[in-house]
Scaffold this active site. Structure first.
Site, PDB file in Angstrom:
ATOM      1  N   ALA A 171       0.840  -1.208   0.000  1.00 39.27           N
ATOM      2  CA  ALA A 171       0.000   0.000   0.000  1.00 39.27           C
ATOM      3  C   ALA A 171       0.869   1.250   0.000  1.00 39.27           C
ATOM      4  O   ALA A 171       0.612   2.211  -0.743  1.00 39.27           O
ATOM      5  CB  ALA A 171      -0.934  -0.005   1.206  1.00 39.27           C
ATOM      6  N   ASP A 172       1.906   1.258   0.828  1.00 38.92           N
ATOM      7  CA  ASP A 172       2.821   2.397   0.860  1.00 38.92           C
ATOM      8  C   ASP A 172       3.526   2.574  -0.474  1.00 38.92           C
ATOM      9  O   ASP A 172       3.717   3.699  -0.954  1.00 38.92           O
ATOM     10  CB  ASP A 172       3.871   2.182   1.952  1.00 38.92           C
ATOM     11  CG  ASP A 172       3.328   2.433   3.349  1.00 38.92           C
ATOM     12  OD1 ASP A 172       2.428   3.267   3.504  1.00 38.92           O
ATOM     13  OD2 ASP A 172       3.810   1.782   4.288  1.00 38.92           O
ATOM     14  N   ILE A 173       3.951   1.468  -1.077  1.00 40.45           N
ATOM     15  CA  ILE A 173       4.649   1.553  -2.357  1.00 40.45           C
ATOM     16  C   ILE A 173       3.711   2.063  -3.446  1.00 40.45           C
ATOM     17  O   ILE A 173       4.086   2.918  -4.266  1.00 40.45           O
ATOM     18  CB  ILE A 173       5.241   0.186  -2.733  1.00 40.45           C
ATOM     19  CG1 ILE A 173       6.331  -0.210  -1.731  1.00 40.45           C
ATOM     20  CG2 ILE A 173       5.813   0.207  -4.144  1.00 40.45           C
ATOM     21  CD1 ILE A 173       6.786  -1.646  -1.842  1.00 40.45           C
TER      22      ILE A 173
END
Length: 397
Positions: A171-173
């Site tokens: 999700a962060d990526i």
């Protein structure tokens, strides 16, 4: 032959980032790879809390080393009037301002896009939040694993009844890539019009974009894709299969490949005509029987022998790798994709060069991971602060 231009695309572009954890720091590192002067503003004392996630890279974590190489670290106390004033003075030299502070923090500090662009309309600002403005989740904190769960990624990841978080911060990526893409588009827009942009991105919406295919599958079939471990939920055979000395991951995408697998690798064309296995759908439906057949045929073969057979049949396959062996991967090593990168308090660690090779600009040259506040005095001096002022601002930093 045209000589390579020495400048990278974002050389001369200053990015000031009020960031922590993974998402926006990753976007900033991607911009630094393209030549931007990325100044990371950190809190006094501990700095970005991701510095301490683990102790894999000297004084910093594996997360921090990965996403902060090539940046300059400046420590400012944003709760102090003078520290906040210095932050605003720094922002006034920026082309781009990034942020992923807690909900409402940038507005309280006057660092939100609307406030900053009211005095500098040409500025590009991008703020990442968990859920965005409005709606029942506005203002809630959000972290990678929570968003993986909320967007349905956990539902389809795992094996049988067991769900699993993806092994990387997907999700962060996803959000970091969206931030980088949006900033590059906004800089192009400014080049054409002279006007900056106020950009807003959310973790939930960034990962939801990546969840389209399983979402459409669930809507069209009435059920979510099955959790199938290392195997593809809707294509078979497609996954890792054990053999005599390990395992081989193979992928059969269509009926032509299935026929070649049966005739060349298995040496048994009759299997291709078995009504249980004649189509992708039927092979998925009878996955257990299919896997049992392949396990029996592959068990006596070494991975090298099986690989040669698969190559002869023009079937895509790969070794089942180990993440700690990536720097020695024969293909990556042959292409020189890893370089040593200095980290605070430790020996240099191997990191990949950017995955895009360009004829127009060179890759970054040995960017280091910054120690906490390593560039505070340097950057404050660039802003015109005197030595006594710098000393006062860096007390306790």
């Amino acid at each position: 032959m045209t000589a390579r231009h020495p400048l990278r695309p974002l050389t001369g572009t200053r990015v000031v980032s009020f960031e922590h954890a993974v998402s926006v720091p990753y976007a900033g590192r991607l911009l630094a790879d393209l030549g931007a002067d990325v100044i990371k503003v950190e809190r006094p004392g501990t700095g970005d809390f991701a510095r301490g996630y683990d102790a894999a890279c000297g004084d910093v974590s594996s997360y921090f080393a990965w996403i902060n190489r090539g940046k300059r670290s400046v420590v400012l106390d944003l709760k102090d009037a003078d520290g906040l004033a210095a932050a605003h003075r720094l922002v006034d030299t920026a082309d781009v301002v990034l942020a992923n502070l807690g909900p409402g923090a940038t507005a309280r500090l006057g660092l939100d896009g609307e406030t900053l662009r009211a005095r500098r309309p040409s500025l590009v600002t991008c703020e990442l939040t968990g859920y965005g403005e409005g709606g029942p989740s506005a203002g809630r904190k959000a972290y990678d694993a929570l968003i993986q769960s909320e967007a349905g990624l956990l539902e389809i990841t795992g094996d049988g009844p067991v769900t699993a978080r993806a092994g990387i911060s997907v999700a962060d990526i996803a959000a970091g890539v969206q931030v980088q893409s949006a900033v590059l588009a906004a800089l192009l827009h400014r080049e054409r019009t002279g006007e900056g942009a106020t950009l807003r991105i959310t973790l939930l919406e960034a990962l939801t974009e990546w969840m389209h295919q399983p979402m459409l599958y669930a809507l069209g079939t009435g059920t979510a894709p099955t959790r199938s471990g290392g195997h593809h939920p809707s294509i078979a055979p497609y996954g890792p299969f054990p053999c005599a000395d390990g395992a081989v991951h193979l992928a059969v995408q269509n009926e032509r490949e299935w026929l070649r697998l049966c005739t060349v690798v298995l040496g048994d064309a009759a299997v291709a005509a078995d009504p249980r296995f004649t189509t992708v759908r039927s092979r998925v439906e009878h996955r257990e029987e299919l896997h049992a057949l392949l396990h029996a045929r592959f068990a006596p073969l070494t991975s090298a022998h099986l690989g040669r057979l698969l190559d002869g049949a023009d079937i895509a396959w790969s070794a089942v790798g180990h993440v700690g062996e990536l720097p020695q991967h024969p293909q990556l090593a042959a292409r020189g994709r890893f370089v040593p990168v200095a980290v605070p308090g430790g020996e240099p660690v191997p990191m990949t060069v950017p995955p895009v090779d360009s004829s127009a600009w060179p890759p970054p040259s040995s960017p280091a991971v910054p120690a906490l506040g390593a560039h505070t005095a340097e950057v404050l001096a660039e802003l015109g602060y005197e030595e006594k002022e710098i000393a006062a601002l860096t007390v306790g930093a």
